[in-house]
Design a protein around this motif. Structure first.
Motif, PDB file in Angstrom:
ATOM      1  N   CYS A 173       0.658  -1.260   0.162  1.00 31.25           N
ATOM      2  CA  CYS A 173      -0.095   0.124  -0.231  1.00 31.25           C
ATOM      3  C   CYS A 173       0.925   1.413   0.043  1.00 31.25           C
ATOM      4  N   VAL A 174       0.544   2.226  -0.785  1.00 28.58           N
ATOM      5  CA  VAL A 174       0.994   3.369  -0.869  1.00 28.58           C
ATOM      6  C   VAL A 174       0.983   4.160   0.577  1.00 28.58           C
ATOM      7  N   GLY A 175       2.043   4.699   1.191  1.00 24.91           N
ATOM      8  CA  GLY A 175       2.012   5.190   2.490  1.00 24.91           C
ATOM      9  C   GLY A 175       2.823   4.337   3.397  1.00 24.91           C
ATOM     10  N   ARG A 176       1.606   4.220   4.526  1.00 30.65           N
ATOM     11  CA  ARG A 176       2.229   3.498   5.815  1.00 30.65           C
ATOM     12  C   ARG A 176       2.771   1.954   5.521  1.00 30.65           C
ATOM     13  N   CYS A 177       2.172   1.177   4.805  1.00 29.56           N
ATOM     14  CA  CYS A 177       2.886  -0.112   4.752  1.00 29.56           C
ATOM     15  C   CYS A 177       4.030   0.228   3.959  1.00 29.56           C
ATOM     16  N   ALA A 178       4.327   0.999   2.863  1.00 30.30           N
ATOM     17  CA  ALA A 178       5.573   1.013   2.264  1.00 30.30           C
ATOM     18  C   ALA A 178       6.509   1.680   3.249  1.00 30.30           C
ATOM     19  N   ALA A 179       6.363   2.494   3.968  1.00 31.16           N
ATOM     20  CA  ALA A 179       7.113   3.026   4.936  1.00 31.16           C
ATOM     21  C   ALA A 179       7.533   2.090   6.076  1.00 31.16           C
ATOM     22  N   ALA A 180       6.619   1.297   6.539  1.00 33.03           N
ATOM     23  CA  ALA A 180       6.793   0.196   7.522  1.00 33.03           C
ATOM     24  C   ALA A 180       7.757  -1.021   6.856  1.00 33.03           C
ATOM     25  N   TRP A 181       7.520  -0.944   5.544  1.00 40.07           N
ATOM     26  CA  TRP A 181       8.538  -2.128   5.026  1.00 40.07           C
ATOM     27  C   TRP A 181       9.674  -1.661   4.800  1.00 40.07           C
ATOM     28  N   GLN A 182       9.875  -0.457   4.392  1.00 40.25           N
ATOM     29  CA  GLN A 182      11.375   0.318   4.269  1.00 40.25           C
ATOM     30  C   GLN A 182      11.974   0.279   5.596  1.00 40.25           C
ATOM     31  N   VAL A 183      11.271   0.451   6.658  1.00 39.07           N
ATOM     32  CA  VAL A 183      11.999   0.746   8.065  1.00 39.07           C
ATOM     33  C   VAL A 183      12.559  -0.809   8.470  1.00 39.07           C
ATOM     34  N   LEU A 184      11.513  -1.607   8.375  1.00 38.86           N
ATOM     35  CA  LEU A 184      11.934  -3.154   8.735  1.00 38.86           C
ATOM     36  C   LEU A 184      13.096  -3.551   7.765  1.00 38.86           C
ATOM     37  N   ALA A 185      13.209  -3.312   6.518  1.00 40.34           N
ATOM     38  CA  ALA A 185      14.184  -3.794   5.641  1.00 40.34           C
ATOM     39  C   ALA A 185      15.537  -3.207   6.416  1.00 40.34           C
ATOM     40  N   ALA A 186      15.416  -1.881   6.494  1.00 41.03           N
ATOM     41  CA  ALA A 186      16.844  -1.255   7.244  1.00 41.03           C
ATOM     42  C   ALA A 186      17.077  -1.702   8.522  1.00 41.03           C
ATOM     43  N   LEU A 187      16.021  -1.975   9.314  1.00 37.33           N
ATOM     44  CA  LEU A 187      16.435  -2.540  10.761  1.00 37.33           C
ATOM     45  C   LEU A 187      17.092  -4.010  10.632  1.00 37.33           C
ATOM     46  N   ARG A 188      16.549  -4.729   9.661  1.00 37.29           N
ATOM     47  CA  ARG A 188      16.929  -6.113   9.524  1.00 37.29           C
ATOM     48  C   ARG A 188      18.413  -6.175   9.162  1.00 37.29           C
ATOM     49  N   LEU A 189      18.656  -4.902   8.101  1.00 45.15           N
ATOM     50  CA  LEU A 189      19.966  -5.185   7.683  1.00 45.15           C
ATOM     51  C   LEU A 189      20.960  -4.600   8.587  1.00 45.15           C
ATOM     52  N   CYS A 190      20.564  -3.703   9.778  1.00 45.21           N
ATOM     53  CA  CYS A 190      21.420  -3.344  10.959  1.00 45.21           C
ATOM     54  C   CYS A 190      21.512  -4.623  11.808  1.00 45.21           C
ATOM     55  N   GLU A 191      20.534  -5.280  11.991  1.00 46.88           N
ATOM     56  CA  GLU A 191      20.369  -6.425  12.958  1.00 46.88           C
ATOM     57  C   GLU A 191      21.496  -7.644  12.398  1.00 46.88           C
ATOM     58  N   ALA A 192      21.516  -7.771  11.131  1.00 41.21           N
ATOM     59  CA  ALA A 192      22.251  -8.680  10.373  1.00 41.21           C
ATOM     60  C   ALA A 192      23.879  -8.616  10.689  1.00 41.21           C
ATOM     61  N   GLU A 193      23.994  -7.261  10.761  1.00 42.44           N
ATOM     62  CA  GLU A 193      25.369  -6.616  10.665  1.00 42.44           C
ATOM     63  C   GLU A 193      25.929  -6.375  11.922  1.00 42.44           C
ATOM     64  N   SER A 194      25.263  -6.469  12.949  1.00 39.61           N
ATOM     65  CA  SER A 194      25.337  -6.251  14.262  1.00 39.61           C
ATOM     66  C   SER A 194      26.136  -7.143  15.290  1.00 39.61           C
ATOM     67  N   GLU A 195      27.317  -6.723  15.540  1.00 43.02           N
ATOM     68  CA  GLU A 195      28.027  -7.503  16.266  1.00 43.02           C
ATOM     69  C   GLU A 195      27.454  -7.886  17.861  1.00 43.02           C
ATOM     70  N   PRO A 196      26.741  -6.907  18.539  1.00 36.60           N
ATOM     71  CA  PRO A 196      25.928  -7.187  19.901  1.00 36.60           C
ATOM     72  C   PRO A 196      24.637  -8.065  19.477  1.00 36.60           C
ATOM     73  N   VAL A 197      23.947  -7.850  18.550  1.00 31.95           N
ATOM     74  CA  VAL A 197      22.974  -8.750  18.189  1.00 31.95           C
ATOM     75  C   VAL A 197      23.407 -10.041  17.757  1.00 31.95           C
ATOM     76  N   ALA A 198      24.621 -10.204  17.185  1.00 35.03           N
ATOM     77  CA  ALA A 198      24.861 -11.565  16.988  1.00 35.03           C
ATOM     78  C   ALA A 198      25.389 -12.459  18.087  1.00 35.03           C
ATOM     79  N   ALA A 199      26.184 -11.623  19.085  1.00 38.40           N
ATOM     80  CA  ALA A 199      26.468 -12.249  20.373  1.00 38.40           C
ATOM     81  C   ALA A 199      25.176 -12.762  21.349  1.00 38.40           C
ATOM     82  N   ARG A 200      24.091 -11.548  21.080  1.00 38.41           N
ATOM     83  CA  ARG A 200      22.958 -12.003  22.031  1.00 38.41           C
ATOM     84  C   ARG A 200      22.382 -13.466  21.274  1.00 38.41           C
ATOM     85  N   LYS A 201      22.397 -13.225  20.033  1.00 43.41           N
ATOM     86  CA  LYS A 201      21.622 -14.676  19.579  1.00 43.41           C
ATOM     87  C   LYS A 201      22.468 -15.969  19.712  1.00 43.41           C
ATOM     88  N   ARG A 202      23.844 -15.781  19.722  1.00 47.00           N
ATOM     89  CA  ARG A 202      24.757 -17.085  20.101  1.00 47.00           C
ATOM     90  C   ARG A 202      24.499 -17.435  21.522  1.00 47.00           C
TER      91      ARG A 202
END
Ligand SMILES: [Zn+2]
Length: 107
Positions: free
Chosen positions: A41-70
């Motif tokens: 959907c134009v607007g909110r869903c598109a914005a939410a999708w964009q935010v989640l994509a960026a967050l997942r990228l950060c989480e995938a590269e984040s050492e503290p997140v990786a350490a916590r998962k381990r």
């Protein structure tokens, strides 16, 4: 006997569905979209999708997140959801207290 075989109703062209909220896009066909993002959907869903994509990228590269998962997988306890998972759950449930439009500016 004039029993004609029941005509198989031709379904109309398939509508695309928003991958975020699941709403049918009345003017977008499946054949028109190249990926799931195309049916957002134009607007909110598109914005939410964009935010989640960026967050997942950060989480995938984040050492503290990786350490916590381990640590969590070693402890085999309940896994704490990542921020992107928390937000996805909230937004899908219709809780937009944290708005994606605000987050986009901070990413
Ligand atoms: Zn949507």
């Amino acid at each position: 006997m004039s029993t004609s075989a029941p005509r198989t109703r031709h379904p109309g062209p398939r509508r695309a569905f928003c991958p975020f909220c699941g709403r049918a896009q009345t003017d977008t066909l499946v054949s028109d979209v190249s990926g799931p993002e195309g049916a957002l959907c134009v607007g909110r869903c598109a914005a939410a999708w964009q935010v989640l994509a960026a967050l997942r990228l950060c989480e995938a590269e984040s050492e503290p997140v990786a350490a916590r998962k381990r640590a969590e997988s070693e402890a085999q306890g309940p896994r704490a959801p990542a921020l992107s998972e928390l937000l996805l759950g909230r937004w899908r449930a219709g809780d937009w207290t944290v708005s994606p439009e605000d987050l986009i500016g901070q990413l």
